[in-house]
Design an enzyme around this catalytic site. Structure first.
Site, PDB file in Angstrom:
ATOM      1  N   ASP A 193      -1.494 -15.505 -31.436  1.00 54.57           N
ATOM      2  CA  ASP A 193      -1.345 -16.957 -31.609  1.00 54.57           C
ATOM      3  C   ASP A 193      -2.758 -17.686 -31.478  1.00 54.57           C
ATOM      4  OD1 ASP A 193      -0.398 -19.601 -31.160  1.00 54.57           O
ATOM      5  OD2 ASP A 193      -0.108 -19.330 -28.903  1.00 54.57           O
TER       6      ASP A 193
ATOM      7  N   ASP B  10      -2.377 -22.646 -36.911  1.00 53.13           N
ATOM      8  CA  ASP B  10      -1.489 -22.268 -35.722  1.00 53.13           C
ATOM      9  C   ASP B  10      -0.783 -21.100 -35.923  1.00 53.13           C
ATOM     10  OD1 ASP B  10      -0.548 -21.668 -33.281  1.00 53.13           O
ATOM     11  OD2 ASP B  10       0.354 -23.537 -32.995  1.00 53.13           O
TER      12      ASP B  10
END
Length: 431
Positions: free
Chosen positions: A13, A259
């Site tokens: 992440d 992201d």
């Protein structure tokens, strides 16, 4: 007796900076066979500190066991901070601090096909200022001494292709094994980070078809008048519109982040409302005619003068519900206090994305999903990462604990998440 390393599947992440995995003392993390058969949960790998000779409990300044807490939209993930040997991408990282979760938020993680989260953003936003594994391997283990190697990159497979997988590259932008291909077409264009927190950069503008979003406030104000809503609701929207900030603090330009942990593309709610109005004539586009995949307008992001376009088939998501095809827009509202655009998997699937730690920049190139150019392994331009231990002078734990990263691509309902496998070293002897 030699104990095997403990392996965990995690979501890499780039929108967070902490590594955490579930602890064997986490009761809500456990899934019985009865619960699994009922579809209430999925079994997960749990970390057993008593099965690792290299485990260390991390203490706080008062001499008590250090704890952590990370807030998610679905609740809080909390637990103990531990230290162990982490093997990731063939690189062994000694004394890596991580979260040993004793509490997980909501039901999201109970049914997820992953064990934890591997944060890949910058140390500045890490909870309790714990160093990220990538920072640790670069600055403490000299795994990638060349600044040109201090990067990692994501390739996300195209939707609806179960035979392919995604790739996470460490130390470069491609693998160097026999049969490797470049996962991108053309040159990678790099852009400087505007902040070293998230992977944040300047965004010049957004357009839908031939219509720029530059005057989104005026356009939305006109659309509000024609909305099917009460006058009170319209007046509330008008007030929010007047008060809505247009630029991120301390920046003259719109800000965006790349992201990998966000499945869609998120932005300020009022701007997303206007963008969706331009796409489907509705403020949310939560359910649209699937034919829009062929007829919808392109959405274009301009970064430092370069255009990155998404076709309707790229941003209209499709899934089956009760035997019916359901389609919706990938553009979803998310207010973070400051106007910020989050370019998640919808964008990263179209554009191969490089996260360059050494030069503090992010790079994009069109992703190659088929008929990709082969990598010439006789003279590799950038190695994908060292095959040996990052600390060669340590001979007590080497080959037994060397674990190669395996990558898989997992579908979570209608959303996509990219996984890499992480292994914690646990060489021990039982007397």
């Amino acid at each position: 007796t030699k104990l095997s390393p403990q392996s965990f599947s995690v979501i890499p992440d780039t929108g967070s900076s902490n590594l955490w995995i579930p602890s064997d003392s986490c009761e809500v993390c456990k899934c019985s066979s009865v619960q699994e058969q009922a579809g209430e949960c999925l079994p997960h790998n749990l970390y057993h500190s008593n099965k690792s000779s290299t485990f260390e409990a991390v203490m706080d300044l008062q001499g008590k066991r250090m704890t952590y807490a990370i807030q998610y939209g679905s609740g809080e993930c909390s637990g103990l901070v531990s230290r162990d040997v982490l093997t990731f991408g063939g690189v062994k990282v000694h004394a890596q601090k991580f979260g040993e979760a004793t509490k997980e938020p909501g039901d999201v993680f109970k049914t997820a096909n992953f064990d934890g989260i591997l944060g890949l953003a910058w140390n500045s936003i890490a909870v309790d200022h714990l160093k990220t594994p990538v920072d640790h391997m670069i600055h403490n283990h000299d795994a990638f001494p060349n600044p040109e190697q201090q990067k990692f990159a994501f390739y996300l497979k195209s939707r609806g292709d179960p035979d392919k997988h995604g790739d996470l590259f460490l130390g470069g932008t491609h693998c160097v094994d026999e049969g490797c291909v470049y996962r991108y077409n053309g040159p990678i264009k790099y852009y400087p980070l505007s902040e070293r927190s998230y992977w944040q950069f300047d965004l010049d503008g957004i357009s839908v078809g031939n219509a720029s979003m530059e005057n989104w406030k005026e356009d939305l104000r006109a659309h509000i008048d024609g909305m099917q809503a009460t006058e009170e609701e319209k007046e509330t929207l008008r007030k929010q519109l007047e008060e809505a900030p247009t630029t991120f603090k301390n920046h003259n330009k719109t800000q965006a982040i790349a992201d990998s942990g966000t499945s869609l593309i998120a932005g300020p709610s009022l701007q997303i409302m206007e963008l969706n109005m331009k796409i489907c004539g509705d403020a949310s586009c939560e359910q649209v005619d699937c034919g829009l995949k062929k007829t919808g307008p392109p959405v274009e992001f301009t970064i430092h003068g370069d255009k990155y376009s998404l076709r309707a088939e790229d941003y209209i998501m499709e899934y089956r519900y009760q035997g019916q095809e359901v389609c919706f827009s990938s553009f979803t509202p998310l207010d973070m206090g400051e106007p910020l655009w989050i370019l998640g998997d919808t964008f990263m699937r179209k554009y191969f994305t490089v996260f360059d730690v050494g030069n503090a920049q992010v790079g994009f190139a069109e992703a190659c999903h088929e008929n990709c150019e082969p990598v010439l392994t006789t003279s590799p331009p950038t190695p994908a990462g060292p095959s040996n231990d990052a600390t060669p002078n340590d001979t007590t734990q080497s080959e037994e604990n060397e674990v190669t990263v395996t990558t898989v691509f997992l579908i979570l309902g209608s959303l996509a998440a990219f996984l890499a496998f992480v292994s914690l070293s646990s060489l021990s002897f039982v007397l």
